[in-house]
Scaffold this active site. Structure first.
Site, PDB file in Angstrom:
ATOM      1  N   GLU A 124       0.841  -1.200   0.000  1.00  0.00           N
ATOM      2  CA  GLU A 124       0.000   0.000   0.000  1.00  0.00           C
ATOM      3  C   GLU A 124       0.871   1.243   0.000  1.00  0.00           C
ATOM      4  O   GLU A 124       1.949   1.224   0.592  1.00  0.00           O
ATOM      5  CB  GLU A 124      -0.862   0.044   1.282  1.00  0.00           C
ATOM      6  CG  GLU A 124      -1.482  -1.272   1.650  1.00  0.00           C
ATOM      7  CD  GLU A 124      -2.212  -1.212   3.004  1.00  0.00           C
ATOM      8  OE1 GLU A 124      -2.285  -0.123   3.624  1.00  0.00           O
ATOM      9  OE2 GLU A 124      -2.712  -2.271   3.416  1.00  0.00           O
ATOM     10  N   LYS A 140       2.241   4.619   1.409  1.00  0.00           N
ATOM     11  CA  LYS A 140       2.268   5.170   2.773  1.00  0.00           C
ATOM     12  C   LYS A 140       1.933   6.655   2.675  1.00  0.00           C
ATOM     13  O   LYS A 140       2.739   7.464   2.221  1.00  0.00           O
ATOM     14  CB  LYS A 140       3.651   4.967   3.396  1.00  0.00           C
ATOM     15  CG  LYS A 140       3.722   5.411   4.841  1.00  0.00           C
ATOM     16  CD  LYS A 140       5.057   4.992   5.450  1.00  0.00           C
ATOM     17  CE  LYS A 140       5.129   5.297   6.933  1.00  0.00           C
ATOM     18  NZ  LYS A 140       4.863   6.684   7.274  1.00  0.00           N
ATOM     19  N   ASP A 197       1.375  10.396   3.526  1.00  0.00           N
ATOM     20  CA  ASP A 197       2.090  11.286   4.439  1.00  0.00           C
ATOM     21  C   ASP A 197       1.126  12.331   4.995  1.00  0.00           C
ATOM     22  O   ASP A 197       1.048  13.455   4.527  1.00  0.00           O
ATOM     23  CB  ASP A 197       3.239  11.969   3.689  1.00  0.00           C
ATOM     24  CG  ASP A 197       4.223  12.614   4.646  1.00  0.00           C
ATOM     25  OD1 ASP A 197       4.109  12.379   5.868  1.00  0.00           O
ATOM     26  OD2 ASP A 197       5.098  13.354   4.175  1.00  0.00           O
ATOM     27  N   TYR A 237      -7.053   2.423   6.091  1.00  0.00           N
ATOM     28  CA  TYR A 237      -6.163   1.299   5.793  1.00  0.00           C
ATOM     29  C   TYR A 237      -6.066   0.256   6.900  1.00  0.00           C
ATOM     30  O   TYR A 237      -5.472  -0.777   6.728  1.00  0.00           O
ATOM     31  CB  TYR A 237      -4.761   1.776   5.408  1.00  0.00           C
ATOM     32  CG  TYR A 237      -4.155   2.796   6.344  1.00  0.00           C
ATOM     33  CD1 TYR A 237      -3.782   2.456   7.635  1.00  0.00           C
ATOM     34  CD2 TYR A 237      -3.940   4.105   5.915  1.00  0.00           C
ATOM     35  CE1 TYR A 237      -3.232   3.388   8.491  1.00  0.00           C
ATOM     36  CE2 TYR A 237      -3.383   5.052   6.764  1.00  0.00           C
ATOM     37  CZ  TYR A 237      -3.039   4.693   8.056  1.00  0.00           C
ATOM     38  OH  TYR A 237      -2.499   5.612   8.897  1.00  0.00           O
ATOM     39  N   LYS A 287      10.545   3.233   3.108  1.00  0.00           N
ATOM     40  CA  LYS A 287      10.534   4.677   2.881  1.00  0.00           C
ATOM     41  C   LYS A 287      11.220   5.047   1.569  1.00  0.00           C
ATOM     42  O   LYS A 287      12.179   4.398   1.152  1.00  0.00           O
ATOM     43  CB  LYS A 287      11.259   5.386   4.033  1.00  0.00           C
ATOM     44  CG  LYS A 287      10.668   5.112   5.398  1.00  0.00           C
ATOM     45  CD  LYS A 287       9.468   5.960   5.700  1.00  0.00           C
ATOM     46  CE  LYS A 287       9.894   7.311   6.170  1.00  0.00           C
ATOM     47  NZ  LYS A 287       9.473   7.683   7.508  1.00  0.00           N
ATOM     48  N   CYS A 295      18.962  43.047  14.555  1.00  0.00           N
ATOM     49  CA  CYS A 295      17.898  42.841  13.580  1.00  0.00           C
ATOM     50  C   CYS A 295      18.283  43.516  12.262  1.00  0.00           C
ATOM     51  O   CYS A 295      18.642  44.693  12.259  1.00  0.00           O
ATOM     52  CB  CYS A 295      16.611  43.442  14.122  1.00  0.00           C
ATOM     53  SG  CYS A 295      15.299  43.510  12.901  1.00  0.00           S
ATOM     54  N   CYS A 336      15.678  46.661  11.698  1.00  0.00           N
ATOM     55  CA  CYS A 336      15.689  47.893  12.505  1.00  0.00           C
ATOM     56  C   CYS A 336      16.969  48.065  13.322  1.00  0.00           C
ATOM     57  O   CYS A 336      17.123  49.056  14.027  1.00  0.00           O
ATOM     58  CB  CYS A 336      14.480  47.923  13.429  1.00  0.00           C
ATOM     59  SG  CYS A 336      14.624  46.735  14.784  1.00  0.00           S
ATOM     60  N   CYS A 376      14.223  39.817  17.506  1.00  0.00           N
ATOM     61  CA  CYS A 376      14.475  41.252  17.488  1.00  0.00           C
ATOM     62  C   CYS A 376      13.749  41.885  18.665  1.00  0.00           C
ATOM     63  O   CYS A 376      12.584  41.599  18.918  1.00  0.00           O
ATOM     64  CB  CYS A 376      13.956  41.822  16.179  1.00  0.00           C
ATOM     65  SG  CYS A 376      13.811  43.605  16.204  1.00  0.00           S
ATOM     66  N   CYS A 403      10.409  48.308  14.782  1.00  0.00           N
ATOM     67  CA  CYS A 403      10.864  47.414  13.722  1.00  0.00           C
ATOM     68  C   CYS A 403       9.768  47.296  12.678  1.00  0.00           C
ATOM     69  O   CYS A 403       8.660  46.840  12.983  1.00  0.00           O
ATOM     70  CB  CYS A 403      11.194  46.042  14.311  1.00  0.00           C
ATOM     71  SG  CYS A 403      11.754  44.884  13.060  1.00  0.00           S
TER      72      CYS A 403
END
Ligand code: IVH
Length: 716
Positions: free
Chosen positions: A124, A126, A128, A235, A323, A417, A420, A441, A447
């Site tokens: 089958e 797999k 995700d 499944y 996999k 940052c 800024c 930051c 900013c």
């Protein structure tokens, strides 16, 4: 350099297992609990493999909290818990043809099969996504749950009901109790459409379909789940009152007859060769399926054989996941760009020489965070391996060190940052003493990357609560350069023409955009002009109404990290007025002083101090104080309390209660507890061992009493 597992001494192995358990648990939590992983799947797998390898060498060192005992993270607190009648387990992984040959051989050996005994496997895809369990009673869908840690998941019934592939009622002959298990997933098309909308709305993009689906089923509001189209493939099963078939294959046929969706790609294979051919076939179809799969699952078809084979700890002996390797390519890292998110998080993005990975041109990749860059020692100019593992945002797997250009220097993550130039800091967790993975930051309002969000917070209900000013006005006025800092809101209220003009311009832009989009003439209504002046009038009235503001709201509005409504109130209560507070924040003892306030910890105190240490924040506060009057918070009036409104200092050892308890008691009676004696102190409570504070008290003529007198004073 990390040592190979077979080179570790026993003591090193022990320490390493402890470290891995903590690190993997953190990743599990971020992945399952928060849907926000910080490392790639490949890097995660590598950590697990290292853990397993060390455990195999030193089985007596396996920890009770070893990651190898665990399938996923504990369910989060927001949903009701569901204890799975039969645990939802995981699958062992295989990565090579040899692993599969071993698996088949293991199964045959376990069953004692003869050479010519045929063992059939189902093969089958797999999927995700994330697994879910659907409980049907008398054919009616009554409860749906996430996997959680495999033993206990979350009740997501209402959310699963919004998925079209989850029938609310099964048809035909369905056992009285039947739990269907399968995978919730999102198609590529829906995922890209969703991200397009996010982009248009200026919202952050989702990383990949799996995390998006996971986030969607864990929304507290089912309408939010419904807004993200999801699918479901069945499944396997959990608790059943009867079994409709004797093989995996026939079970899935029954599922289909009942109205459940089953992958159309499932096949039966009789030999390892057939299995491996199936793997190759699916892999070649992978890109065109329209949803993510990360491998293939093989299961012994006969259920009686499955029963005999049983389980090893967390996974069945009768099944394995084969996999797919992640799609990878090599390219050159041209630069590292630091992007600043709306919360101030500095996110490093790799700028790559464009390269095709699995059919998609890649020029950006995530580098996650500072530690990941250091761990992989990624340097600008390096040749790197880039990987897409279902993820839309590709990742940098590793550096090809042999190809490193001469003189390439280790990357220095900026401490300021880029937008800024404020300091960017990593916070330290008070309890664990650990540094946050992200650098943030501290610029806040000044900013530009954070300004709009911060300004929204500034006018929000618990802060300045300026009616009708949120949303579009802030963005428009900020884009036009009229609104840079909070004080501008009050300055603008004195300039109705400027407001008027900005809003009129914005409307013109919007209708031009609409015309361009729809190719139509936009019929501007005459009355709009009048609407605008009314709007501006109302807006100004709403702003002017907040020129007097409570000190707690004022402090909350500043958007200091960790300081929300509650902490702002605690702080406000502790200072007689805003000037005293701001002045105190300039002092050396600011952090100690803030930490003395009941309910304010060190991290919060430090965050407040950091905020005021930034010059531009001071400026912003000063500007604001020119525009508004801040009303101090009266100390809580406690009827009959002899210490209400008094400032008390505890010193020396208290014998009847802890310092913390004494402080809490005093505060609950309306007293202010301070860490140092000054002329503002009303009372010093001194225990044995009191030192310099007694001298201070004498100097300022402050009354000093002992613990017993204090207790008598406050009534025992
Ligand atoms: S069977 C006891 N079949 O993969 C075995 N799982 O790594 C239960 N998955 O938790 C799982 N497609 O979320 C099975 N066709 C499939 C699958 C599948 C995806 C997921 C599932 C499981 C994980 C194990």
């Amino acid at each position: 350099m990390t040592k190979a597992p077979d080179k570790l001494t026993k003591a090193e192995a022990k320490a390493e297992l402890a470290r891995l358990a903590a690190e993997i648990a953190g990743h599990d939590r971020r992945y399952h609990g928060e849907d926000a992983p910080t490392i790639s799947d490949a890097a995660y797998d590598a950590l697990k493999r290292r853990n397993d390898a060390i455990e195999t060498r030193f089985p007596d060192l396996i920890r009770p909290d070893s990651p190898s005992h665990r399938v996923g993270a504990k369910p989060s607190e927001k949903f009701a818990k569901v204890v799975h009648a039969r645990p939802m387990l995981s699958l062992d992984n295989a990565f090579s043809d040899e692993d599969i040959e071993d698996f088949v051989a293991r199964v045959r050996r376990f069953l004692g099969s003869k050479e010519d005994d045929e063992i059939v496997f189902t093969a089958e895809p797999k999927i995700d996504g994330l697994s879910a369990s659907l409980r049907y009673e008398n054919g009616v869908f009554v409860q749906g749950a996430t996997r959680g840690d495999g033993q206990e998941g979350e009740d997501i019934t209402a959310n699963l009901r919004t998925i079209k592939d989850v029938p609310l009622r099964l048809h035909g002959e369905v056992p009285k109790v039947f739990e269907v298990r399968g995978e919730v997933y999102m198609t590529h098309r829906d995922f890209f459409a969703l991200n397009k909308r996010q982009e248009k709305d200026g919202k952050p993009l989702f990383v990949n379909p799996r995390n998006t689906a996971a986030g969607a089923v864990r929304q507290l509001d089912p309408a939010m789940t419904a807004a993200r189209p999801l699918h479901f493939f069945s499944y396997t099963w959990g608790e059943t009152s009867a079994m409709p078939a004797k093989t995996q294959w026939d079970m899935l046929q029954a599922f289909k007859d009942w109205g459940l969706k089953v992958s159309p790609l499932i096949r039966r294979c009789k030999t390892t060769a057939e299995i491996l051919k199936f793997y190759d076939d699916i892999q070649s179809k992978r890109a065109d399926l329209g949803y993510d799969i990360d491998g293939v699952v093989y299961k012994v078809d006969r259920l009686d054989l499955q029963d005999r084979l049983g389980f090893i700890s967390r996974s069945p002996r009768w099944a394995i996941a084969h996999k797919f390797p992640a799609e990878q390519a090599q390219t050159v890292l041209l630069d590292i760009d630091i992007q600043v998110g709306r919360t101030g998080k500095l996110a490093p993005v790799a700028k790559l020489r464009p390269v095709t990975v699995g059919g998609v041109v890649v020029q950006n990749a995530t580098l996650h965070n500072e530690d990941e860059i250091a761990r992989k020692d990624v340097r600008i100019g390096d040749t790197v391996v880039v990987q897409r593992a279902g993820d839309v945002i590709p990742q940098i797997v590793r550096v090809i060190e042999e190809k490193r250009p001469k003189g390439a220097k280790p990357y220095q993550f900026p401490h300021n940052c880029p937008v800024c130039h404020s300091h960017a800091v990593r916070e330290v967790d008070e309890k664990t003493g650990k540094e946050d993975v992200d650098r943030r930051c501290t610029g806040g309002l000044i900013c530009a990357a954070q300004a709009v969000e911060r300004l929204r917070h500034f006018v929000s209900r618990d802060a300045f609560d300026i009616d009708g000013f949120g949303g579009v006005y802030i963005e428009t006025l900020h884009d036009k350069g009229l609104l840079k800092e909070p004080a501008d809101i009050f300055r603008l209220a004195k300039k109705p023409e400027a407001l008027d003009r900005a809003l009129a311009e914005r409307r013109a832009e919007l209708s031009a955009e609409r015309r361009a989009r729809e190719g139509k003439e936009d019929v501007a209504k005459k009355s709009k002009k009048d609407d605008d002046s009314k709007l501006v009038e109302n807006l100004i009235a709403a702003i002017d109404a907040r020129r007097r503001i409570g000190m707690d709201r004022f402090i909350n509005a500043l958007g200091i990290r960790h300081v929300g409504e509650t902490n702002a109130r605690l702080i406000a209560r502790n200072y007689p007025d805003i000037d005293a507070f701001v002045a105190a924040m300039e002092g050396e003892t600011a952090v100690a002083e803030l930490s003395e306030i009941g309910g304010i910890g060190e991290v919060v105190a430090q965050a407040v101090k950091d905020f005021f240490d930034e010059k531009h924040n001071r400026k912003l506060v000063d500007h604001l104080l020119k525009e508004v009057d801040v009303v101090p918070l009266a100390a809580p009036k406690i009827a009959g309390s002899p210490v209400a409104g008094k400032t008390v200092v505890f010193t020396g050892t208290l014998e009847k209660m802890t310092r913390q308890e004494a402080k809490a008691r005093a505060e609950s009676l309306g007293a202010k507890v301070s860490g140092s004696v000054s002329k503002k102190t009303d009372l010093v409570v001194a225990g044995p061992g009191a030192g310099s504070k007694l001298a201070e008290a004498a100097k300022h003529g402050v009354e000093v009493i002992d613990e017993d007198s204090w207790l008598k004073m406050i009534g025992g």
